[in-house]
Design an enzyme around this catalytic site. Structure first.
Site, PDB file in Angstrom:
ATOM      1  CB  CYS A 159      -0.905  -0.004   1.233  1.00 35.33           C
ATOM      2  SG  CYS A 159      -2.052   1.390   1.309  1.00 35.33           S
ATOM      3  CG  HIS A 191      -5.664  -2.181  -2.114  1.00 31.71           C
ATOM      4  ND1 HIS A 191      -4.730  -2.879  -1.384  1.00 31.71           N
ATOM      5  CD2 HIS A 191      -5.375  -0.872  -1.931  1.00 31.71           C
ATOM      6  CE1 HIS A 191      -3.921  -2.016  -0.774  1.00 31.71           C
ATOM      7  NE2 HIS A 191      -4.292  -0.798  -1.097  1.00 31.71           N
ATOM      8  CD  GLU A 192      -6.699   1.742  -4.729  1.00 28.41           C
ATOM      9  OE1 GLU A 192      -5.641   1.104  -4.785  1.00 28.41           O
ATOM     10  OE2 GLU A 192      -6.840   2.740  -3.981  1.00 28.41           O
ATOM     11  CG  HIS A 244      -7.256   2.705   0.516  1.00 23.30           C
ATOM     12  ND1 HIS A 244      -6.581   2.778   1.706  1.00 23.30           N
ATOM     13  CD2 HIS A 244      -6.374   2.203  -0.372  1.00 23.30           C
ATOM     14  CE1 HIS A 244      -5.350   2.322   1.551  1.00 23.30           C
ATOM     15  NE2 HIS A 244      -5.195   1.965   0.290  1.00 23.30           N
TER      16      HIS A 244
HETATM   17  O1  LIG Z   1      -1.993   1.911  -1.855  1.00 23.63           O
HETATM   18  C1  LIG Z   1      -2.716   1.728  -2.846  1.00 23.63           C
HETATM   19  O2  LIG Z   1      -3.942   1.779  -2.800  1.00 23.63           O
HETATM   20  C2  LIG Z   1      -2.049   1.281  -4.139  1.00 23.63           C
HETATM   21  C3  LIG Z   1      -1.810  -0.169  -3.968  1.00 23.63           C
HETATM   22  C4  LIG Z   1      -2.860  -0.866  -4.754  1.00 23.63           C
HETATM   23  C5  LIG Z   1      -2.830  -2.355  -4.664  1.00 23.63           C
HETATM   24  C6  LIG Z   1      -2.039  -3.054  -3.763  1.00 23.63           C
HETATM   25  C7  LIG Z   1      -2.057  -4.456  -3.751  1.00 23.63           C
HETATM   26  C8  LIG Z   1      -2.877  -5.142  -4.632  1.00 23.63           C
HETATM   27  C9  LIG Z   1      -3.659  -4.435  -5.520  1.00 23.63           C
HETATM   28  C10 LIG Z   1      -3.627  -3.064  -5.538  1.00 23.63           C
HETATM   29  C11 LIG Z   1      -0.352  -0.440  -4.343  1.00 23.63           C
HETATM   30  O3  LIG Z   1       0.451   0.652  -4.391  1.00 23.63           O
HETATM   31  S1  LIG Z   1      -0.127  -1.089  -5.887  1.00 23.63           S
HETATM   32  C12 LIG Z   1       1.526  -1.566  -5.775  1.00 23.63           C
HETATM   33  C13 LIG Z   1       1.830  -2.182  -7.047  1.00 23.63           C
HETATM   34  C14 LIG Z   1       2.450  -1.435  -8.032  1.00 23.63           C
HETATM   35  C15 LIG Z   1       2.655  -2.009  -9.267  1.00 23.63           C
HETATM   36  C16 LIG Z   1       2.247  -3.318  -9.489  1.00 23.63           C
HETATM   37  C17 LIG Z   1       1.613  -4.053  -8.485  1.00 23.63           C
HETATM   38  C18 LIG Z   1       1.384  -3.485  -7.258  1.00 23.63           C
HETATM   39 NI    NI Z   2      -3.514   1.028  -0.470  1.00 31.02          NI
END
Ligand SMILES: O=C(O)C[C@@H](Cc1ccccc1)[C@H](O)SCc1ccccc1
Ligand code: NI
Length: 182
Positions: A109, A152-153, A156
């Site tokens: 995250c 995931h979003e 949030h």
């Molecule tokens: O913090 C966030 O919401 C962004 C998340 C989103 C996410 C995390 C885990 C699984 C699905 C979505 C991460 O920053 S995404 C990190 C990342 C970057 C490139 C490729 C894969 C994961």
């Molecule tokens: Ni996140």
């Protein structure tokens, strides 16, 4: 542009709030902000820009992660079928599969500056109702990795962090109906 200094880290109350619905049709300001969030994701996945601005790579970003109490998120996923970009207001999961999946490597995250190991069970398929950047209602069917990103979003926006889903006694334990998805 949005950089890491704009990203709220865990401990901030806004990450534990159920964010407020955005008025539809969205204001110019809300549309502008949502497009900036999408641009962050594109920049973070562009090596030169990520290095220049020291951006952590992300495929999704919710408004409360940049301190805004608004129900909106952006996602930018590149896969073998190409680029998929989403800028959505007031998303709602209206139905989902019983079967669940998870990422073999666990989740991370942008708001969490530490590794939290463990499997995060997610629905394999979801149907989402939301409003697009122009304020039109859309219904999206997602499965696999995009479905994980959306969950995931949307978590949030409901004040839920990915590690809330990890079994504290055994992080690699899964509910019995979870299929393997790496
Ligand atoms: O913090 C966030 O919401 C962004 C998340 C989103 C996410 C995390 C885990 C699984 C699905 C979505 C991460 O920053 S995404 C990190 C990342 C970057 C490139 C490729 C894969 C994961
Ligand atoms: Ni996140």
């Amino acid at each position: 542009i949005i950089t890491m200094k704009d990203i709220v880290r865990e401990g901030a109350q806004i990450l534990r709030k159920v964010t407020d619905e955005v008025v539809i049709p969205p204001s110019e300001e809300d549309k502008e902000t949502l497009l900036c969030m999408l641009q962050y994701l594109k920049n973070s996945q562009t090596p030169e820009l990520a290095a220049k601005y020291k951006l952590r790579s992300g495929v999704g970003l919710s408004a409360n992660q940049i301190g805004l109490d608004k129900r909106m998120f952006a996602a930018y996923i590149v896969d073998d079928k190409g680029e998929h970009e989403y800028t959505l207001f007031n998303p709602k999961i209206i139905s989902h599969s019983l079967t669940m999946i998870y990422l073999q490597q666990g989740e991370g995250c942008l708001s969490v500056d530490r590794a939290v190991p463990g499997y995060v069970p997610r629905y394999e398929r979801i149907k989402v109702k939301a409003y697009d950047i122009t304020g039109d209602e859309v219904v999206l069917k997602l499965s696999g990795y995009p479905a994980i990103v959306f969950q995931h979003e949307i978590d949030h926006l409901n004040g839920i962090m990915f590690y809330d889903h990890i079994n504290p006694n055994n992080p690699l334990q899964l509910p019995e109906n979870v299929d393997i998805k790496s």
